[in-house]
Motif scaffolding. Structure first.
Motif, PDB file in Angstrom:
ATOM      1  N   ASP A  19       8.092  43.332 102.769  1.00  0.00           N
ATOM      2  CA  ASP A  19       7.652  44.499 103.030  1.00  0.00           C
ATOM      3  C   ASP A  19       8.543  45.189 103.904  1.00  0.00           C
ATOM      4  O   ASP A  19       9.153  44.493 104.807  1.00  0.00           O
ATOM      5  N   PRO A  20       8.311  46.664 104.070  1.00  0.00           N
ATOM      6  CA  PRO A  20       9.160  47.489 105.166  1.00  0.00           C
ATOM      7  C   PRO A  20       8.818  46.782 106.258  1.00  0.00           C
ATOM      8  O   PRO A  20       7.721  46.623 106.896  1.00  0.00           O
ATOM      9  N   GLY A  21       9.870  46.535 107.291  1.00  0.00           N
ATOM     10  CA  GLY A  21       9.767  46.293 108.654  1.00  0.00           C
ATOM     11  C   GLY A  21       9.219  44.686 108.763  1.00  0.00           C
ATOM     12  O   GLY A  21       9.146  44.216 109.982  1.00  0.00           O
ATOM     13  N   GLU A  22       9.052  44.101 107.646  1.00  0.00           N
ATOM     14  CA  GLU A  22       8.386  42.533 107.673  1.00  0.00           C
ATOM     15  C   GLU A  22       9.814  41.542 108.306  1.00  0.00           C
ATOM     16  O   GLU A  22      10.773  41.876 107.858  1.00  0.00           O
ATOM     17  N   ALA A  23       9.283  40.405 109.117  1.00  0.00           N
ATOM     18  CA  ALA A  23      10.315  39.605 109.484  1.00  0.00           C
ATOM     19  C   ALA A  23      10.012  38.166 109.005  1.00  0.00           C
ATOM     20  O   ALA A  23       8.896  37.889 108.928  1.00  0.00           O
ATOM     21  N   VAL A  24      11.062  37.293 108.942  1.00  0.00           N
ATOM     22  CA  VAL A  24      11.138  35.869 108.680  1.00  0.00           C
ATOM     23  C   VAL A  24      12.132  35.166 109.852  1.00  0.00           C
ATOM     24  O   VAL A  24      12.695  36.007 110.235  1.00  0.00           O
ATOM     25  N   ARG A  25      11.831  33.930 109.909  1.00  0.00           N
ATOM     26  CA  ARG A  25      12.638  33.171 110.767  1.00  0.00           C
ATOM     27  C   ARG A  25      13.357  32.010 110.032  1.00  0.00           C
ATOM     28  O   ARG A  25      12.539  31.390 109.385  1.00  0.00           O
ATOM     29  N   ALA A  26      14.721  31.880 110.302  1.00  0.00           N
ATOM     30  CA  ALA A  26      15.413  30.840 109.429  1.00  0.00           C
ATOM     31  C   ALA A  26      16.709  30.534 110.212  1.00  0.00           C
ATOM     32  O   ALA A  26      17.279  31.248 111.284  1.00  0.00           O
ATOM     33  N   ALA A  27      17.116  29.358 109.742  1.00  0.00           N
ATOM     34  CA  ALA A  27      18.651  29.015 110.522  1.00  0.00           C
ATOM     35  C   ALA A  27      19.477  29.812 109.836  1.00  0.00           C
ATOM     36  O   ALA A  27      19.633  30.167 108.548  1.00  0.00           O
ATOM     37  N   PRO A  28      20.716  30.515 110.584  1.00  0.00           N
ATOM     38  CA  PRO A  28      21.636  31.669 110.108  1.00  0.00           C
ATOM     39  C   PRO A  28      22.574  30.762 109.039  1.00  0.00           C
ATOM     40  O   PRO A  28      22.873  31.483 107.990  1.00  0.00           O
ATOM     41  N   GLU A  29      22.843  29.517 109.020  1.00  0.00           N
ATOM     42  CA  GLU A  29      23.770  28.935 108.211  1.00  0.00           C
ATOM     43  C   GLU A  29      22.957  28.887 106.845  1.00  0.00           C
ATOM     44  O   GLU A  29      23.728  28.417 105.828  1.00  0.00           O
ATOM     45  N   THR A  30      21.714  28.904 106.613  1.00  0.00           N
ATOM     46  CA  THR A  30      20.782  28.877 105.367  1.00  0.00           C
ATOM     47  C   THR A  30      20.971  30.001 104.658  1.00  0.00           C
ATOM     48  O   THR A  30      20.461  30.268 103.399  1.00  0.00           O
ATOM     49  N   LEU A  31      21.437  31.318 105.275  1.00  0.00           N
ATOM     50  CA  LEU A  31      21.264  32.443 104.569  1.00  0.00           C
ATOM     51  C   LEU A  31      22.366  32.833 103.419  1.00  0.00           C
ATOM     52  O   LEU A  31      23.376  32.635 103.996  1.00  0.00           O
ATOM     53  N   LEU A  32      22.015  32.839 102.225  1.00  0.00           N
ATOM     54  CA  LEU A  32      23.003  32.944 101.251  1.00  0.00           C
ATOM     55  C   LEU A  32      23.634  34.310 101.051  1.00  0.00           C
ATOM     56  O   LEU A  32      24.718  34.769 100.966  1.00  0.00           O
ATOM     57  N   ALA A  33      22.612  35.409 100.763  1.00  0.00           N
ATOM     58  CA  ALA A  33      22.765  36.639 100.767  1.00  0.00           C
ATOM     59  C   ALA A  33      21.586  37.547 100.955  1.00  0.00           C
ATOM     60  O   ALA A  33      20.441  37.065 101.090  1.00  0.00           O
ATOM     61  N   SER A  34      21.663  38.688 101.364  1.00  0.00           N
ATOM     62  CA  SER A  34      20.624  39.668 101.524  1.00  0.00           C
ATOM     63  C   SER A  34      20.931  41.157 100.949  1.00  0.00           C
ATOM     64  O   SER A  34      21.988  41.534 100.966  1.00  0.00           O
ATOM     65  N   ARG A  35      19.668  41.905 100.793  1.00  0.00           N
ATOM     66  CA  ARG A  35      19.872  43.127 100.477  1.00  0.00           C
ATOM     67  C   ARG A  35      20.756  43.879 101.674  1.00  0.00           C
ATOM     68  O   ARG A  35      20.276  43.491 102.968  1.00  0.00           O
ATOM     69  N   PHE A  36      21.485  44.782 101.429  1.00  0.00           N
ATOM     70  CA  PHE A  36      21.982  45.655 102.588  1.00  0.00           C
ATOM     71  C   PHE A  36      20.961  46.278 103.568  1.00  0.00           C
ATOM     72  O   PHE A  36      20.091  46.946 103.165  1.00  0.00           O
ATOM     73  N   GLY A  37      21.220  46.228 104.689  1.00  0.00           N
ATOM     74  CA  GLY A  37      20.018  46.727 105.690  1.00  0.00           C
ATOM     75  C   GLY A  37      19.260  45.753 106.329  1.00  0.00           C
ATOM     76  O   GLY A  37      18.660  46.038 107.318  1.00  0.00           O
ATOM     77  N   VAL A  38      19.143  44.572 106.125  1.00  0.00           N
ATOM     78  CA  VAL A  38      18.377  43.507 106.640  1.00  0.00           C
ATOM     79  C   VAL A  38      19.169  43.247 107.923  1.00  0.00           C
ATOM     80  O   VAL A  38      20.334  43.038 108.120  1.00  0.00           O
ATOM     81  N   THR A  39      18.588  43.284 108.980  1.00  0.00           N
ATOM     82  CA  THR A  39      18.969  43.014 110.293  1.00  0.00           C
ATOM     83  C   THR A  39      18.755  41.567 110.756  1.00  0.00           C
ATOM     84  O   THR A  39      17.841  40.840 110.337  1.00  0.00           O
ATOM     85  N   GLU A  40      19.576  41.032 111.612  1.00  0.00           N
ATOM     86  CA  GLU A  40      19.600  39.616 112.000  1.00  0.00           C
ATOM     87  C   GLU A  40      19.652  39.920 113.561  1.00  0.00           C
ATOM     88  O   GLU A  40      20.678  40.381 114.251  1.00  0.00           O
ATOM     89  N   ALA A  41      18.607  38.755 114.326  1.00  0.00           N
ATOM     90  CA  ALA A  41      18.727  38.884 115.643  1.00  0.00           C
ATOM     91  C   ALA A  41      18.423  37.302 116.253  1.00  0.00           C
ATOM     92  O   ALA A  41      17.781  36.801 115.535  1.00  0.00           O
ATOM     93  N   PRO A  42      18.862  36.908 117.377  1.00  0.00           N
ATOM     94  CA  PRO A  42      18.405  35.768 117.994  1.00  0.00           C
ATOM     95  C   PRO A  42      17.009  35.514 117.783  1.00  0.00           C
ATOM     96  O   PRO A  42      16.078  36.602 118.377  1.00  0.00           O
ATOM     97  N   ALA A  43      16.439  34.414 117.720  1.00  0.00           N
ATOM     98  CA  ALA A  43      14.986  33.979 117.701  1.00  0.00           C
ATOM     99  C   ALA A  43      14.465  34.263 119.233  1.00  0.00           C
ATOM    100  O   ALA A  43      13.151  34.278 119.448  1.00  0.00           O
ATOM    101  N   GLY A  44      15.411  34.160 120.198  1.00  0.00           N
ATOM    102  CA  GLY A  44      14.855  34.090 121.513  1.00  0.00           C
ATOM    103  C   GLY A  44      14.734  32.633 122.012  1.00  0.00           C
ATOM    104  O   GLY A  44      14.849  31.962 121.420  1.00  0.00           O
ATOM    105  N   ARG A  45      13.948  32.782 123.172  1.00  0.00           N
ATOM    106  CA  ARG A  45      13.682  31.647 123.875  1.00  0.00           C
ATOM    107  C   ARG A  45      12.761  30.498 123.075  1.00  0.00           C
ATOM    108  O   ARG A  45      12.103  31.001 122.193  1.00  0.00           O
ATOM    109  N   GLY A  46      13.318  29.521 122.947  1.00  0.00           N
ATOM    110  CA  GLY A  46      12.843  28.323 122.043  1.00  0.00           C
ATOM    111  C   GLY A  46      13.469  28.178 120.617  1.00  0.00           C
ATOM    112  O   GLY A  46      13.160  27.681 119.611  1.00  0.00           O
TER     113      GLY A  46
END
Length: 207
Positions: A19-46
Motif C-alpha cells: 500500500d502507499p508508504g508501506e514498508a518491508v524488510r529483506a536482504a538486498p541481495e534477494t531483491l529481483l525487481a521492483s516498481r519504479f519509485g520504491v526506495t531502499e534504506a539501511p535497516a539501521g541498528r541491528g
C-alpha cells in the motif's frame, strides 16, 4: 501487504504488493525487481546479525508498489500468516521478507528456555501480517490434534505456532550436537497446532 508467489516449489519468487508508504524488510541481495519509485534504506541498528547479511527497508511510493524477492538458493517461498494473537517460532535462516507489522522477538523466553544461553536454530515472530519464508524444498504440514505427537529433525523444520508444545532432545547423548544448526538433535511436538516442514534437508542443500 499482500503476497503472490510464482515458480514454486522449485525456484520460488515472492511478489510483495504494498500500500502507499508501506514498508518491508529483506536482504538486498534477494531483491529481483521492483516498481519504479520504491526506495531502499539501511535497516539501521541491528540490521546485521551473526551469519546474516545486512538488512534493508523497502518503502512503497505514495501510490503503492510491488517488489519481487527471490531466495539465494532454489526452493519454495511460503507466506506465513501471522496473527490472531499467536506467534510463531521460525528457523533462523528461513525469513525472506518481513513486513513492518510483524515483530522479531529477540530474547523470547520460551526459546531461551529451549536453548539456554546459546543462540539456537529458531527465532520468534509475532504481530499481524504475512511473513514470507524461504525453504530449500516444498513446504509440507503436520496438522496435529489435541495431544497428538510427532518428532521432526531440525534440518527439515520450518515453523510452528505458540499453541504447540515442544521438547528438544539429543539423538545420541554421546554424539556431536549443535544448538545453532540442530545437528544431532530432534524436536518432539505435541498438538494442537500445525508444524511446517520442508521436503529437503537444509544443511545438505546448502541453505
Amino acid at each position: 501487504m499482500r503476497v503472490q508467489t510464482r515458480h514454486t516449489p522449485g525456484f520460488g519468487v515472492a511478489r510483495v504488493l504494498l500500500d502507499p508508504g508501506e514498508a518491508v524488510r529483506a536482504a538486498p541481495e534477494t531483491l529481483l525487481a521492483s516498481r519504479f519509485g520504491v526506495t531502499e534504506a539501511p535497516a539501521g541498528r541491528g540490521g546485521v546479525r551473526a551469519g546474516k547479511s545486512a538488512m534493508a527497508v523497502y518503502t512503497a511510493p505514495s501510490d503503492g508498489g510491488w517488489i519481487d524477492f527471490a531466495p539465494l538458493r532454489p526452493g519454495d517461498v511460503y507466506p506465513l500468516d501471522v496473527g490472531g494473537g499467536t506467534g510463531w517460532s521460525v528457523h533462523r535462516d528461513a525469513v525472506l521478507v518481513r513486513p513492518s507489522s510483524v515483530r522479531h522477538d529477540t530474547g523470547w523466553a520460551p526459546l531461551q528456555q529451549l536453548f539456554g544461553a546459546d543462540s539456537g536454530f529458531l527465532e520468534h515472530y509475532s504481530g499481524t501480517g504475512p511473513l514470507v519464508l524461504a525453504a530449500p524444498g516444498p513446504v509440507d504440514a503436520f496438522e496435529l490434534g489435541q495431544g497428538e505427537l510427532v518428532t521432526v529433525r531440525p534440518d527439515y523444520l520450518l515453523a510452528y505456532p505458540d499453541t504447540i508444545q515442544c521438547r528438544l532432545r539429543a539423538l545420541d547423548p554421546g554424539g556431536p550436537q549443535s544448538l545453532r544448526t540442530g545437528e544431532g538433535l530432534a524436536v518432539d511436538f505435541a498438538g494442537p497446532g500445525t508444524v511446517l516442514v520442508h521436503a529437503r534437508n537444509r544443511r545438505l542443500s546448502g541453505s
